[in-house]
Design a protein around this motif. Structure first.
Motif, PDB file in Angstrom:
ATOM      1  N   PRO A 223       0.827  -1.205   0.000  1.00  0.00           N
ATOM      2  CA  PRO A 223       0.000   0.000   0.000  1.00  0.00           C
ATOM      3  C   PRO A 223       0.867   1.263   0.000  1.00  0.00           C
ATOM      4  O   PRO A 223       1.887   1.317   0.677  1.00  0.00           O
ATOM      5  N   LEU A 224       0.454   2.231  -0.763  1.00  0.00           N
ATOM      6  CA  LEU A 224       1.064   3.555  -0.706  1.00  0.00           C
ATOM      7  C   LEU A 224       0.194   4.402   0.213  1.00  0.00           C
ATOM      8  O   LEU A 224      -1.030   4.399   0.087  1.00  0.00           O
ATOM      9  N   VAL A 225       0.833   5.090   1.163  1.00  0.00           N
ATOM     10  CA  VAL A 225       0.104   5.921   2.122  1.00  0.00           C
ATOM     11  C   VAL A 225       0.642   7.340   2.049  1.00  0.00           C
ATOM     12  O   VAL A 225       1.852   7.556   1.999  1.00  0.00           O
ATOM     13  N   VAL A 226      -0.293   8.294   2.052  1.00  0.00           N
ATOM     14  CA  VAL A 226       0.037   9.711   1.979  1.00  0.00           C
ATOM     15  C   VAL A 226      -0.505  10.406   3.227  1.00  0.00           C
ATOM     16  O   VAL A 226      -1.700  10.274   3.541  1.00  0.00           O
ATOM     17  N   THR A 227       0.375  11.106   3.949  1.00  0.00           N
ATOM     18  CA  THR A 227      -0.038  11.947   5.076  1.00  0.00           C
ATOM     19  C   THR A 227       0.686  13.279   4.942  1.00  0.00           C
ATOM     20  O   THR A 227       1.543  13.445   4.067  1.00  0.00           O
ATOM     21  N   ASP A 228       0.392  14.202   5.852  1.00  0.00           N
ATOM     22  CA  ASP A 228       1.118  15.479   5.854  1.00  0.00           C
ATOM     23  C   ASP A 228       2.594  15.288   6.189  1.00  0.00           C
ATOM     24  O   ASP A 228       3.406  16.176   5.947  1.00  0.00           O
ATOM     25  N   LEU A 229       2.936  14.129   6.753  1.00  0.00           N
ATOM     26  CA  LEU A 229       4.321  13.857   7.136  1.00  0.00           C
ATOM     27  C   LEU A 229       5.105  13.115   6.064  1.00  0.00           C
ATOM     28  O   LEU A 229       6.295  12.844   6.240  1.00  0.00           O
ATOM     29  N   GLY A 230       4.445  12.761   4.958  1.00  0.00           N
ATOM     30  CA  GLY A 230       5.170  12.102   3.882  1.00  0.00           C
ATOM     31  C   GLY A 230       4.349  11.047   3.164  1.00  0.00           C
ATOM     32  O   GLY A 230       3.190  10.786   3.494  1.00  0.00           O
ATOM     33  N   THR A 231       4.979  10.469   2.153  1.00  0.00           N
ATOM     34  CA  THR A 231       4.395   9.397   1.354  1.00  0.00           C
ATOM     35  C   THR A 231       5.327   8.210   1.441  1.00  0.00           C
ATOM     36  O   THR A 231       6.528   8.352   1.254  1.00  0.00           O
ATOM     37  N   ARG A 232       4.759   7.041   1.736  1.00  0.00           N
ATOM     38  CA  ARG A 232       5.584   5.840   1.868  1.00  0.00           C
ATOM     39  C   ARG A 232       4.902   4.645   1.217  1.00  0.00           C
ATOM     40  O   ARG A 232       3.681   4.516   1.258  1.00  0.00           O
ATOM     41  N   LEU A 233       5.733   3.771   0.668  1.00  0.00           N
ATOM     42  CA  LEU A 233       5.299   2.435   0.292  1.00  0.00           C
ATOM     43  C   LEU A 233       5.446   1.627   1.579  1.00  0.00           C
ATOM     44  O   LEU A 233       6.558   1.451   2.088  1.00  0.00           O
ATOM     45  N   CYS A 234       4.350   1.206   2.143  1.00  0.00           N
ATOM     46  CA  CYS A 234       4.348   0.605   3.484  1.00  0.00           C
ATOM     47  C   CYS A 234       4.526  -0.904   3.424  1.00  0.00           C
ATOM     48  O   CYS A 234       3.617  -1.687   3.694  1.00  0.00           O
ATOM     49  N   ARG A 235       5.710  -1.301   3.043  1.00  0.00           N
ATOM     50  CA  ARG A 235       6.137  -2.695   3.032  1.00  0.00           C
ATOM     51  C   ARG A 235       7.435  -2.758   3.810  1.00  0.00           C
ATOM     52  O   ARG A 235       8.429  -2.275   3.300  1.00  0.00           O
ATOM     53  N   PRO A 236       7.449  -3.274   4.995  1.00  0.00           N
ATOM     54  CA  PRO A 236       6.355  -3.887   5.727  1.00  0.00           C
ATOM     55  C   PRO A 236       5.362  -2.839   6.238  1.00  0.00           C
ATOM     56  O   PRO A 236       5.650  -1.640   6.237  1.00  0.00           O
ATOM     57  N   SER A 237       4.218  -3.307   6.699  1.00  0.00           N
ATOM     58  CA  SER A 237       3.121  -2.415   7.070  1.00  0.00           C
ATOM     59  C   SER A 237       3.493  -1.412   8.158  1.00  0.00           C
ATOM     60  O   SER A 237       2.996  -0.285   8.146  1.00  0.00           O
ATOM     61  N   GLU A 238       4.400  -1.766   9.069  1.00  0.00           N
ATOM     62  CA  GLU A 238       4.733  -0.853  10.165  1.00  0.00           C
ATOM     63  C   GLU A 238       5.495   0.392   9.697  1.00  0.00           C
ATOM     64  O   GLU A 238       5.644   1.345  10.459  1.00  0.00           O
ATOM     65  N   VAL A 239       5.933   0.431   8.447  1.00  0.00           N
ATOM     66  CA  VAL A 239       6.539   1.658   7.893  1.00  0.00           C
ATOM     67  C   VAL A 239       5.563   2.829   8.033  1.00  0.00           C
ATOM     68  O   VAL A 239       5.976   3.977   8.204  1.00  0.00           O
ATOM     69  N   VAL A 240       4.265   2.551   8.009  1.00  0.00           N
ATOM     70  CA  VAL A 240       3.256   3.608   8.118  1.00  0.00           C
ATOM     71  C   VAL A 240       3.401   4.389   9.428  1.00  0.00           C
ATOM     72  O   VAL A 240       3.064   5.570   9.489  1.00  0.00           O
ATOM     73  N   LEU A 241       3.927   3.753  10.467  1.00  0.00           N
ATOM     74  CA  LEU A 241       4.067   4.434  11.762  1.00  0.00           C
ATOM     75  C   LEU A 241       4.976   5.652  11.664  1.00  0.00           C
ATOM     76  O   LEU A 241       4.823   6.603  12.437  1.00  0.00           O
ATOM     77  N   ASP A 242       5.897   5.656  10.706  1.00  0.00           N
ATOM     78  CA  ASP A 242       6.826   6.780  10.529  1.00  0.00           C
ATOM     79  C   ASP A 242       6.146   8.039  10.014  1.00  0.00           C
ATOM     80  O   ASP A 242       6.707   9.131  10.142  1.00  0.00           O
ATOM     81  N   ILE A 243       4.970   7.883   9.413  1.00  0.00           N
ATOM     82  CA  ILE A 243       4.311   9.058   8.811  1.00  0.00           C
ATOM     83  C   ILE A 243       2.917   9.322   9.381  1.00  0.00           C
ATOM     84  O   ILE A 243       2.210  10.197   8.888  1.00  0.00           O
ATOM     85  N   LEU A 244       2.527   8.597  10.414  1.00  0.00           N
ATOM     86  CA  LEU A 244       1.225   8.869  11.032  1.00  0.00           C
ATOM     87  C   LEU A 244       1.345  10.051  11.982  1.00  0.00           C
ATOM     88  O   LEU A 244       2.257  10.095  12.808  1.00  0.00           O
ATOM     89  N   PRO A 245       0.409  11.011  11.883  1.00  0.00           N
ATOM     90  CA  PRO A 245       0.491  12.203  12.728  1.00  0.00           C
ATOM     91  C   PRO A 245      -0.020  11.990  14.150  1.00  0.00           C
ATOM     92  O   PRO A 245       0.134  12.871  14.988  1.00  0.00           O
ATOM     93  N   LEU A 246      -0.624  10.825  14.435  1.00  0.00           N
ATOM     94  CA  LEU A 246      -1.142  10.542  15.765  1.00  0.00           C
ATOM     95  C   LEU A 246      -0.560   9.227  16.278  1.00  0.00           C
ATOM     96  O   LEU A 246      -0.272   8.321  15.496  1.00  0.00           O
ATOM     97  N   PRO A 247      -0.406   9.097  17.598  1.00  0.00           N
ATOM     98  CA  PRO A 247       0.132   7.859  18.161  1.00  0.00           C
ATOM     99  C   PRO A 247      -0.893   6.726  18.106  1.00  0.00           C
ATOM    100  O   PRO A 247      -2.091   6.958  17.954  1.00  0.00           O
ATOM    101  N   GLN A 248      -0.405   5.519  18.273  1.00  0.00           N
ATOM    102  CA  GLN A 248      -1.275   4.346  18.341  1.00  0.00           C
ATOM    103  C   GLN A 248      -2.066   4.396  19.652  1.00  0.00           C
ATOM    104  O   GLN A 248      -1.550   4.805  20.689  1.00  0.00           O
TER     105      GLN A 248
END
Length: 144
Positions: free
Chosen positions: A98-123
């Motif tokens: 999956p490609l994910v776009v946030t205000d903090l960046g765009t990432r190919l989230c492979r592995p899925s936890e790469v998304v944590l680097d660009i999420l603006p809110l904590p888990q």
């Protein structure tokens, strides 16, 4: 009132990595814009921007383990980036996800936890992938 952060995910519901990434986004309390790219592929301009913003090469965003890759002989070096992008638009299954776009960046989230680097809110709570691998512990901390 605080505005919900804007997050887009180019998603394939048949893909475990994509489902885990979407679940991690939701685990942060964010309801993203879900774009099922096989149903609604990005435009050429959108795809080029996704690739550029991700910092990856066209080939790094190209999915290699699908039939069109082999059938079109896309590993041949004569394929230019522009022709590869055209092939991805004609056969969206060639777009890695999956490609994910946030205000903090765009990432190919492979592995899925790469998304944590660009999420603006904590888990918000503990999280384990579909296969049981723990990504977020009970204290809300990322497990490395």
């Amino acid at each position: 009132m605080d505005q919900m952060p804007k997050v887009q995910i180019y998603h394939n519901p048949a893909c475990g990595t994509s489902r885990n990434t979407l679940a991690l986004i939701r685990n942060a309390g964010i309801e993203p814009e879900v774009i099922e790219y096989l149903v609604t592929p990005p435009s050429k301009d959108q795809l080029i921007k996704l690739i550029q913003d991700s910092g990856l090469s066209v080939r790094e965003v190209l999915r290699k383990n699908v039939d069109p890759y082999t059938e079109l002989n896309l590993d041949d070096a004569s394929w230019t980036d522009e022709k590869l992008i055209d092939a991805m638009l004609e056969h969206p299954i060639l777009i890695n996800r999956p490609l994910v776009v946030t205000d903090l960046g765009t990432r190919l989230c492979r592995p899925s936890e790469v998304v944590l680097d660009i999420l603006p809110l904590p888990q918000l709570k503990a999280f384990a992938k579909e296969d049981g691998e723990v990504i977020i512990d009970e204290q809300g901390n990322r497990v490395k």
